[in-house]
Motif scaffolding. Structure first.
Motif, mmCIF file in Angstrom:
data_model
loop_
_atom_site.group_PDB
_atom_site.id
_atom_site.type_symbol
_atom_site.label_atom_id
_atom_site.label_comp_id
_atom_site.label_asym_id
_atom_site.label_seq_id
_atom_site.Cartn_x
_atom_site.Cartn_y
_atom_site.Cartn_z
ATOM 1 N N LEU A 1 1.677 9.574 3.902
ATOM 2 C CA LEU A 1 1.177 11.043 3.976
ATOM 3 C C LEU A 1 0.428 11.168 5.079
ATOM 4 N N LEU A 2 -0.495 10.223 5.352
ATOM 5 C CA LEU A 2 -1.608 10.250 6.396
ATOM 6 C C LEU A 2 -0.999 10.095 7.902
ATOM 7 N N ALA A 3 0.164 9.195 7.829
ATOM 8 C CA ALA A 3 1.046 9.036 9.075
ATOM 9 C C ALA A 3 1.730 10.351 9.374
ATOM 10 N N SER A 4 2.205 10.846 8.603
ATOM 11 C CA SER A 4 2.927 12.301 8.696
ATOM 12 C C SER A 4 2.065 13.230 9.206
ATOM 13 N N LYS A 5 0.720 13.484 8.754
ATOM 14 C CA LYS A 5 -0.202 14.147 9.447
ATOM 15 C C LYS A 5 -0.672 13.760 10.770
ATOM 16 N N LEU A 6 -0.419 12.747 11.259
ATOM 17 C CA LEU A 6 -0.786 12.154 12.487
ATOM 18 C C LEU A 6 0.372 12.231 13.474
ATOM 19 N N GLY A 7 1.639 12.419 12.834
ATOM 20 C CA GLY A 7 2.868 12.352 13.621
ATOM 21 C C GLY A 7 2.992 10.999 14.205
ATOM 22 N N SER A 8 2.414 10.015 13.385
ATOM 23 C CA SER A 8 2.727 8.375 13.800
ATOM 24 C C SER A 8 3.464 7.623 12.791
ATOM 25 N N ALA A 9 3.641 6.267 13.120
ATOM 26 C CA ALA A 9 4.352 5.477 12.326
ATOM 27 C C ALA A 9 3.351 5.050 11.018
ATOM 28 N N VAL A 10 3.961 4.730 10.123
ATOM 29 C CA VAL A 10 3.087 4.084 8.834
ATOM 30 C C VAL A 10 2.437 2.724 9.226
ATOM 31 N N PRO A 11 1.327 2.583 9.386
ATOM 32 C CA PRO A 11 0.533 1.100 9.464
ATOM 33 C C PRO A 11 1.249 0.340 8.744
ATOM 34 N N THR A 12 1.507 -0.879 9.046
ATOM 35 C CA THR A 12 1.896 -1.834 8.115
ATOM 36 C C THR A 12 0.479 -2.393 7.674
ATOM 37 N N GLY A 13 -0.030 -1.858 6.823
ATOM 38 C CA GLY A 13 -1.216 -2.702 6.228
ATOM 39 C C GLY A 13 -1.172 -3.348 5.066
ATOM 40 N N ASP A 14 -1.899 -4.428 4.691
ATOM 41 C CA ASP A 14 -1.707 -5.388 3.756
ATOM 42 C C ASP A 14 -2.902 -4.885 2.831
ATOM 43 N N PHE A 15 -2.668 -4.584 1.776
ATOM 44 C CA PHE A 15 -3.654 -3.841 0.642
ATOM 45 C C PHE A 15 -4.257 -4.975 -0.059
ATOM 46 N N THR A 16 -3.946 -6.132 -0.001
ATOM 47 C CA THR A 16 -4.379 -7.281 -0.609
ATOM 48 C C THR A 16 -6.035 -7.407 -0.839
ATOM 49 N N GLU A 17 -6.600 -6.935 0.143
ATOM 50 C CA GLU A 17 -8.284 -7.103 0.482
ATOM 51 C C GLU A 17 -8.651 -5.752 -0.357
ATOM 52 N N LEU A 18 -8.236 -4.791 -0.037
ATOM 53 C CA LEU A 18 -8.542 -3.535 -0.640
ATOM 54 C C LEU A 18 -8.260 -3.334 -2.052
ATOM 55 N N VAL A 19 -7.082 -3.896 -2.572
ATOM 56 C CA VAL A 19 -7.020 -3.626 -3.995
ATOM 57 C C VAL A 19 -8.024 -4.978 -4.975
ATOM 58 N N ARG A 20 -8.194 -5.932 -3.994
ATOM 59 C CA ARG A 20 -9.376 -6.822 -4.681
ATOM 60 C C ARG A 20 -10.719 -6.101 -4.661
ATOM 61 N N SER A 21 -11.096 -5.668 -3.641
ATOM 62 C CA SER A 21 -12.234 -4.625 -3.460
ATOM 63 C C SER A 21 -12.241 -3.373 -4.800
ATOM 64 N N ILE A 22 -11.411 -2.780 -4.680
ATOM 65 C CA ILE A 22 -11.209 -1.719 -5.658
ATOM 66 C C ILE A 22 -11.419 -2.408 -7.061
ATOM 67 N N ARG A 23 -10.708 -3.447 -7.361
ATOM 68 C CA ARG A 23 -10.825 -4.059 -8.714
ATOM 69 C C ARG A 23 -12.309 -4.590 -8.892
ATOM 70 N N ALA A 24 -12.951 -5.072 -7.773
ATOM 71 C CA ALA A 24 -14.320 -5.579 -8.194
ATOM 72 C C ALA A 24 -15.149 -4.291 -8.431
ATOM 73 N N PHE A 25 -14.949 -3.337 -7.781
ATOM 74 C CA PHE A 25 -15.766 -1.999 -8.110
ATOM 75 C C PHE A 25 -15.443 -1.532 -9.406
ATOM 76 N N GLU A 26 -14.236 -1.381 -9.767
ATOM 77 C CA GLU A 26 -14.082 -0.915 -11.233
ATOM 78 C C GLU A 26 -14.520 -1.799 -12.137
ATOM 79 N N GLN A 27 -14.620 -3.253 -11.982
ATOM 80 C CA GLN A 27 -15.137 -4.091 -12.972
ATOM 81 C C GLN A 27 -16.939 -3.844 -13.160
#
Length: 171
Positions: A129-155
């Motif tokens: 969705l964000l890439a479509s608003k930018l008119g760019s390719a979708v970044p090939t992000g690795d969500f491993t660290e983000l998901v880990r951080s979100i889970r720590a926040f949730e805990q």
């Protein structure tokens, strides 16, 4: 041309989670998106009229993310901000966390296509969705660290909520 703006609606207690998303978006989209997070002490500068800043950010938003927990969906400001995005006709994406699931969302939030914050497929959908608003390719992000951080926040957030409920019951 200014960068597309993402408005992250959240309650104060969930500001840390909003900041995690903001940092990840800036990193993966190479600073080509602006992210408004009212609690970050940057989006609303000292001495400004905070309601005017929120109003301007909502008017300029291209995408709105609503951080949805059991607590936040009951708060008037979150629902007010979600309604502003709805009326404006921009994509409004509920991002469920800390036990909230898309099927648990109350009306009218349940009428929006929601994701779970720790679901990598959902995160990829936000990136598309964000890439479509930018008119760019979708970044090939690795969500491993983000998901880990979100889970720590949730805990941590879930634990604080449980303690608060227990304390309130004992009073």
């Amino acid at each position: 041309m200014s960068n597309p703006q993402i408005f992250i609606s959240h309650i104060t207690e969930e500001g840390e989670l909003a900041q995690l998303f903001k940092q990840q978006f800036h990193k993966d989209f190479l600073g080509m998106v602006d992210v408004f997070v009212s609690s970050d002490q940057i989006s609303i500068s000292v001495g400004s009229k905070w309601l005017d800043e929120i109003d301007a950010a909502l008017k300029n938003a291209h995408v709105e993310l609503i951080l949805c927990s059991e607590q936040s969906v009951k708060r008037p400001w979150v629902n007010f901000e979600a309604g502003a995005g709805w009326v404006k006709g921009i994509p409004v994406v509920p991002v469920c966390h800390t036990g909230m699931r898309p099927v648990d969302l109350p009306i009218p939030l349940n009428m929006l296509e929601a994701i779970e914050a720790t679901n990598t497929v959902g995160l990829q959908r936000i990136y598309k969705l964000l890439a479509s608003k930018l008119g760019s390719a979708v970044p090939t992000g690795d969500f491993t660290e983000l998901v880990r951080s979100i889970r720590a926040f949730e805990q941590d957030y879930g634990l604080v909520r449980e303690v608060s409920i227990a304390v309130n019951r004992s009073e």
